[in-house]
Design an enzyme around this catalytic site. Structure first.
Site, PDB file in Angstrom:
ATOM      1  N   HIS A  47      -4.469  47.026 -28.676  1.00  0.00           N
ATOM      2  CA  HIS A  47      -4.508  48.622 -29.138  1.00  0.00           C
ATOM      3  C   HIS A  47      -3.329  49.302 -29.128  1.00  0.00           C
ATOM      4  O   HIS A  47      -3.286  50.410 -28.845  1.00  0.00           O
ATOM      5  CB  HIS A  47      -5.654  49.137 -28.368  1.00  0.00           C
ATOM      6  CG  HIS A  47      -7.040  48.738 -28.380  1.00  0.00           C
ATOM      7  ND1 HIS A  47      -7.669  49.031 -29.620  1.00  0.00           N
ATOM      8  CD2 HIS A  47      -8.117  47.953 -27.733  1.00  0.00           C
ATOM      9  CE1 HIS A  47      -8.802  48.313 -29.613  1.00  0.00           C
ATOM     10  NE2 HIS A  47      -9.301  48.074 -28.502  1.00  0.00           N
ATOM     11  N   GLU A 152     -17.017  42.044 -24.152  1.00  0.00           N
ATOM     12  CA  GLU A 152     -17.056  43.427 -25.159  1.00  0.00           C
ATOM     13  C   GLU A 152     -18.016  43.231 -26.236  1.00  0.00           C
ATOM     14  O   GLU A 152     -17.856  44.455 -27.153  1.00  0.00           O
ATOM     15  CB  GLU A 152     -15.670  43.904 -25.231  1.00  0.00           C
ATOM     16  CG  GLU A 152     -14.783  42.858 -26.139  1.00  0.00           C
ATOM     17  CD  GLU A 152     -13.466  43.517 -26.038  1.00  0.00           C
ATOM     18  OE1 GLU A 152     -12.983  44.334 -25.776  1.00  0.00           O
ATOM     19  OE2 GLU A 152     -12.655  42.532 -26.706  1.00  0.00           O
TER      20      GLU A 152
END
Length: 254
Positions: A47, A152
């Site tokens: 990210h 996730e």
């Protein structure tokens, strides 16, 4: 510098450890963050825009202050994992691992033979062969390098029992935001459906020989999940800066 993973040692001794995701390609800022007392920093290539070439300077900033440098790679691909580890990271966060085969692939990519298939050359993590023989380095790297697997997605959560059975995985790490998205409640990790899955994952992991990890952006969330058995916690640099600035501005503006 010889790789000596102090965070892994603390986990082996039953301690809780605390780290911060960091995605700025600025070793000076990373050094300042390291000085605040973290056990580890996670340099974020998923990210964030960090590349392997950025990792070397960030790793030095962490090592200089006794903080374990870990990297989050953008993908579970052997050549990517190789470059981030060769740059000096003491551990690797692997996102979006959705199959048992993917977990095994991640471990194989992070470990030298006979456990894995990581390519060997003189690199920063091994002191370019100047500190110890390559045979000694490969044994040390296999012992010291941490493998942190993200859970996730709904698919990963459903397979957590199998994930927990794979050798040389150190941490199974719940990503509440992505997991909430996968379960149809984006950005709402407190939704009952999400909580139920997270709690099931926690129960499986804490009953295994793996460490339960989780992203905990607030002390209250970290405390709650510590009570549920988590011992590997991360927060985010931007979130912490945001909290501090908002607290300050609220106070000074009355």
């Amino acid at each position: 510098m010889l790789i000596e993973n102090t965070t892994k040692r603390k986990l082996q001794q039953g301690e809780a450890v605390f780290g911060c995701f960091f995605r700025q390609a600025d070793p000076t800022l990373a050094e300042f963050v390291a000085l605040q007392g973290w056990d580890f920093l996670v340099f974020d290539g998923e990210h964030g825009s960090l590349e392997a070439r950025d990792i070397e300077g960030l790793v030095r900033a962490a090592e200089l202050n006794g903080v374990t440098p870990i990297a989050r790679v953008p993908a579970n691909e052997a050549h990517v994992i190789l470059r981030f580890l060769d740059a000096g990271a003491h551990g690797i966060h692997i996102p979006w691992v959705n199959t048992v085969e993917g977990v095994e692939q991640a471990v194989m990519s992070a470990k030298y033979g006979p456990r894995g298939l990581r390519g060997l050359a003189g690199s920063r993590q091994g002191g370019w062969g100047s500190k110890e023989a390559l045979a000694d380095f490969t044994a040390r790297a296999n012992r010291e390098t941490m493998v942190i697997i993200h859970i996730e997605t709904a698919q990963a959560a459903a397979a957590v029992e199998d994930y927990a059975s794979i050798d040389d995985v150190d941490v199974l790490f719940i990503g509440p935001t992505d997991l909430s998205h996968s379960l149809g409640h984006p950005g709402n990790p407190d939704h009952p459906d999400v909580r139920r899955v997270m709690e099931r994952v926690a129960g499986v992991v804490t009953a295994s020989d793996k460490t339960l990890g989780i992203f905990a952006g607030t002390p209250a969330f970290a405390e709650e999940w510590h009570e549920r058995g988590a011992r590997y916690f991360t927060a985010g640099f931007e979130g912490l800066v945001k909290q501090g600035m908002q607290t300050y501005l609220t106070a000074v503006r009355g």
